[in-house]
Design a protein around this motif. Structure first.
Motif, PDB file in Angstrom:
ATOM      1  N   ASP A 140       0.838  -1.225   0.000  1.00 40.47           N
ATOM      2  CA  ASP A 140       0.000   0.000   0.000  1.00 40.47           C
ATOM      3  C   ASP A 140       0.860   1.257   0.000  1.00 40.47           C
ATOM      4  N   VAL A 141       1.894   1.257   0.861  1.00 39.07           N
ATOM      5  CA  VAL A 141       2.747   2.445   0.975  1.00 39.07           C
ATOM      6  C   VAL A 141       3.464   2.702  -0.352  1.00 39.07           C
ATOM      7  N   VAL A 142       4.064   1.654  -0.884  1.00 39.29           N
ATOM      8  CA  VAL A 142       4.865   1.807  -2.098  1.00 39.29           C
ATOM      9  C   VAL A 142       3.974   2.221  -3.276  1.00 39.29           C
ATOM     10  N   THR A 143       2.815   1.566  -3.410  1.00 40.68           N
ATOM     11  CA  THR A 143       1.970   1.907  -4.570  1.00 40.68           C
ATOM     12  C   THR A 143       1.344   3.292  -4.403  1.00 40.68           C
ATOM     13  N   SER A 144       1.107   3.728  -3.176  1.00 40.27           N
ATOM     14  CA  SER A 144       0.552   5.094  -3.090  1.00 40.27           C
ATOM     15  C   SER A 144       1.636   6.137  -3.381  1.00 40.27           C
ATOM     16  N   GLN A 145       2.903   5.838  -3.047  1.00 40.96           N
ATOM     17  CA  GLN A 145       3.987   6.746  -3.445  1.00 40.96           C
ATOM     18  C   GLN A 145       4.062   6.818  -4.980  1.00 40.96           C
ATOM     19  N   LEU A 146       3.917   5.662  -5.622  1.00 45.81           N
ATOM     20  CA  LEU A 146       4.005   5.634  -7.090  1.00 45.81           C
ATOM     21  C   LEU A 146       2.761   6.234  -7.744  1.00 45.81           C
ATOM     22  N   LYS A 147       1.608   6.044  -7.108  1.00 48.99           N
ATOM     23  CA  LYS A 147       0.360   6.568  -7.692  1.00 48.99           C
ATOM     24  C   LYS A 147       0.400   8.089  -7.790  1.00 48.99           C
ATOM     25  N   ALA A 148       0.991   8.737  -6.795  1.00 46.52           N
ATOM     26  CA  ALA A 148       1.082  10.200  -6.847  1.00 46.52           C
ATOM     27  C   ALA A 148       1.802  10.624  -8.132  1.00 46.52           C
ATOM     28  N   VAL A 149       2.788   9.840  -8.539  1.00 51.03           N
ATOM     29  CA  VAL A 149       3.516  10.142  -9.782  1.00 51.03           C
ATOM     30  C   VAL A 149       2.662   9.768 -11.002  1.00 51.03           C
ATOM     31  N   ALA A 150       2.020   8.616 -10.946  1.00 54.18           N
ATOM     32  CA  ALA A 150       1.209   8.167 -12.095  1.00 54.18           C
ATOM     33  C   ALA A 150       0.060   9.137 -12.374  1.00 54.18           C
ATOM     34  N   ASP A 151      -0.440   9.794 -11.326  1.00 55.84           N
ATOM     35  CA  ASP A 151      -1.519  10.772 -11.529  1.00 55.84           C
ATOM     36  C   ASP A 151      -1.055  11.956 -12.368  1.00 55.84           C
ATOM     37  N   LYS A 152       0.255  12.222 -12.356  1.00 59.52           N
ATOM     38  CA  LYS A 152       0.774  13.397 -13.069  1.00 59.52           C
ATOM     39  C   LYS A 152       1.564  13.029 -14.334  1.00 59.52           C
ATOM     40  N   CYS A 153       2.119  11.820 -14.365  1.00 58.31           N
ATOM     41  CA  CYS A 153       3.020  11.452 -15.468  1.00 58.31           C
ATOM     42  C   CYS A 153       2.492  10.211 -16.172  1.00 58.31           C
ATOM     43  N   LYS A 154       2.233  10.323 -17.453  1.00 58.63           N
ATOM     44  CA  LYS A 154       1.712   9.165 -18.204  1.00 58.63           C
ATOM     45  C   LYS A 154       2.854   8.377 -18.858  1.00 58.63           C
ATOM     46  N   ASP A 155       3.928   9.085 -19.186  1.00 52.40           N
ATOM     47  CA  ASP A 155       5.035   8.427 -19.874  1.00 52.40           C
ATOM     48  C   ASP A 155       6.092   8.005 -18.840  1.00 52.40           C
ATOM     49  N   TRP A 156       6.267   6.696 -18.685  1.00 56.29           N
ATOM     50  CA  TRP A 156       7.218   6.181 -17.692  1.00 56.29           C
ATOM     51  C   TRP A 156       8.524   5.731 -18.340  1.00 56.29           C
ATOM     52  N   SER A 157       8.736   6.098 -19.617  1.00 50.91           N
ATOM     53  CA  SER A 157       9.914   5.558 -20.312  1.00 50.91           C
ATOM     54  C   SER A 157      11.232   6.112 -19.758  1.00 50.91           C
ATOM     55  N   LYS A 158      11.181   7.276 -19.072  1.00 56.63           N
ATOM     56  CA  LYS A 158      12.438   7.802 -18.501  1.00 56.63           C
ATOM     57  C   LYS A 158      12.434   7.747 -16.970  1.00 56.63           C
ATOM     58  N   ILE A 159      11.557   6.883 -16.440  1.00 57.43           N
ATOM     59  CA  ILE A 159      11.561   6.675 -14.986  1.00 57.43           C
ATOM     60  C   ILE A 159      12.162   5.300 -14.695  1.00 57.43           C
ATOM     61  N   VAL A 160      13.086   5.271 -13.759  1.00 52.13           N
ATOM     62  CA  VAL A 160      13.583   4.006 -13.201  1.00 52.13           C
ATOM     63  C   VAL A 160      13.123   4.006 -11.736  1.00 52.13           C
ATOM     64  N   ILE A 161      12.434   2.971 -11.333  1.00 49.93           N
ATOM     65  CA  ILE A 161      11.947   2.908  -9.946  1.00 49.93           C
ATOM     66  C   ILE A 161      13.022   2.258  -9.077  1.00 49.93           C
ATOM     67  N   ALA A 162      13.260   2.848  -7.907  1.00 47.42           N
ATOM     68  CA  ALA A 162      14.159   2.192  -6.948  1.00 47.42           C
ATOM     69  C   ALA A 162      13.341   1.839  -5.705  1.00 47.42           C
ATOM     70  N   TYR A 163      13.134   0.541  -5.499  1.00 47.31           N
ATOM     71  CA  TYR A 163      12.454   0.098  -4.274  1.00 47.31           C
ATOM     72  C   TYR A 163      13.504  -0.016  -3.174  1.00 47.31           C
ATOM     73  N   GLU A 164      13.352   0.810  -2.146  1.00 48.33           N
ATOM     74  CA  GLU A 164      14.347   0.851  -1.071  1.00 48.33           C
ATOM     75  C   GLU A 164      13.640   0.796   0.283  1.00 48.33           C
ATOM     76  N   PRO A 165      13.512  -0.395   0.859  1.00 46.64           N
ATOM     77  CA  PRO A 165      12.917  -0.466   2.192  1.00 46.64           C
ATOM     78  C   PRO A 165      13.754   0.360   3.171  1.00 46.64           C
ATOM     79  N   ILE A 166      13.108   1.270   3.884  1.00 47.03           N
ATOM     80  CA  ILE A 166      13.863   2.217   4.723  1.00 47.03           C
ATOM     81  C   ILE A 166      14.697   1.473   5.771  1.00 47.03           C
TER      82      ILE A 166
END
Ligand code: PEP
Length: 247
Positions: A140-166
């Motif tokens: 839930d935490v990770v996808t809501s962090q990503l959703k905030a970006v998906a709401d604004k950015c449709k093109d993910w071709s220049k995004i690299v996601i880094a999953y980093e458990p704190i």
């Protein structure tokens, strides 16, 4: 086509003119797996020095960027200024900025949009605290962090996601390969449902959190781990072994 393996080095607020020149010259002379995309993120003060001395083929990232083009924003750096200095990537949403500097999801998403619109690549960090993991809230935490970006950015071709458990950052406590793979697969699933099949297939998802030359090979074998974001070990000669994890 498979996803190109990607290794980022986040120097955080570490280094000096001398030590950064040493790291750069070590990378310049090292034999690196040519199939790996390598990007290093020194402190802002050393971005130009790094770019000037680093060999072509390795890119340089800022650790942060502001969401305004110029003006009265003391202490900040703009996308245009990075591009003017041949800096092609930026980290955004690192947990140290989210936690210590209280950057929220909306601010990170805004900066991601501005960086992408300006032509930078973005290493977008996400991850849960120990408390959130123990409360079964990781996805839930990770996808809501990503959703905030998906709401604004449709093109993910220049995004690299880094999953980093704190709880794994700088602690020496690495996520198990199963824990990491489980979250990476969930992120890919989420991309498929919420962004597009193409984004799910093509977006690199890096693991970050106490990656070392000892644990990188096992992690790299996981089907949804497409590389690493490396903190502490990126300052050491062993960073080369992490870049070459697949060899
Ligand atoms: C990081 O800062 O992104 C990180 C993963 O740090 P470390 O490798 O030191 O845990």
């Amino acid at each position: 086509m498979g996803r190109q393996f990607f290794v980022g080095g986040n120097f955080k607020m570490n280094g000096s003119v001398k030590t950064i020149k040493d790291i750069v010259s070590h990378l310049n002379s090292a034999k690196l797996d040519e199939s790996v995309e390598v990007v290093i993120a020194p402190p802002a003060l050393y971005l130009l020095l790094t770019r000037e001395h680093l060999r072509q083929g390795i890119e340089v990232a800022a650790q942060n960027v502001f969401d305004k083009p110029n003006g009265a924003f003391t202490g900040e750096i703009s996308v245009e200024q990075l591009k003017d200095s041949n800096i092609t990537w930026t980290l955004l949403g690192h947990s140290e900025r989210r936690v210590i500097l209280q950057e929220d999801d909306a601010f990170v998403a805004n900066k991601t949009k501005v960086a992408l619109d300006g032509g930078l690549g973005v290493i977008l960090c996400c991850g849960e605290s120990l408390e959130q993991r123990e409360a079964n809230k990781t996805i839930d935490v990770v996808t809501s962090q990503l959703k905030a970006v998906a709401d604004k950015c449709k093109d993910w071709s220049k995004i690299v996601i880094a999953y980093e458990p704190i709880w794994a950052i700088g602690t020496g406590k690495v996520a198990t390969t199963e824990q990491a793979q489980e979250v990476h697969a969930a992120i890919r699933d989420w991309l498929k449902k919420e962004v597009s099949g193409e984004a799910a297939e093509k977006t690199r998802i890096l693991y970050g959190g106490s990656v070392s030359e000892k644990n990188c090979k096992e992690l790299a074998k996981q089907p949804d781990i497409d590389g690493f974001l490396v903190g502490g070990a990126s300052l050491k000669p062993a960073f080369v072994d992490i870049i070459n994890a697949n060899q």
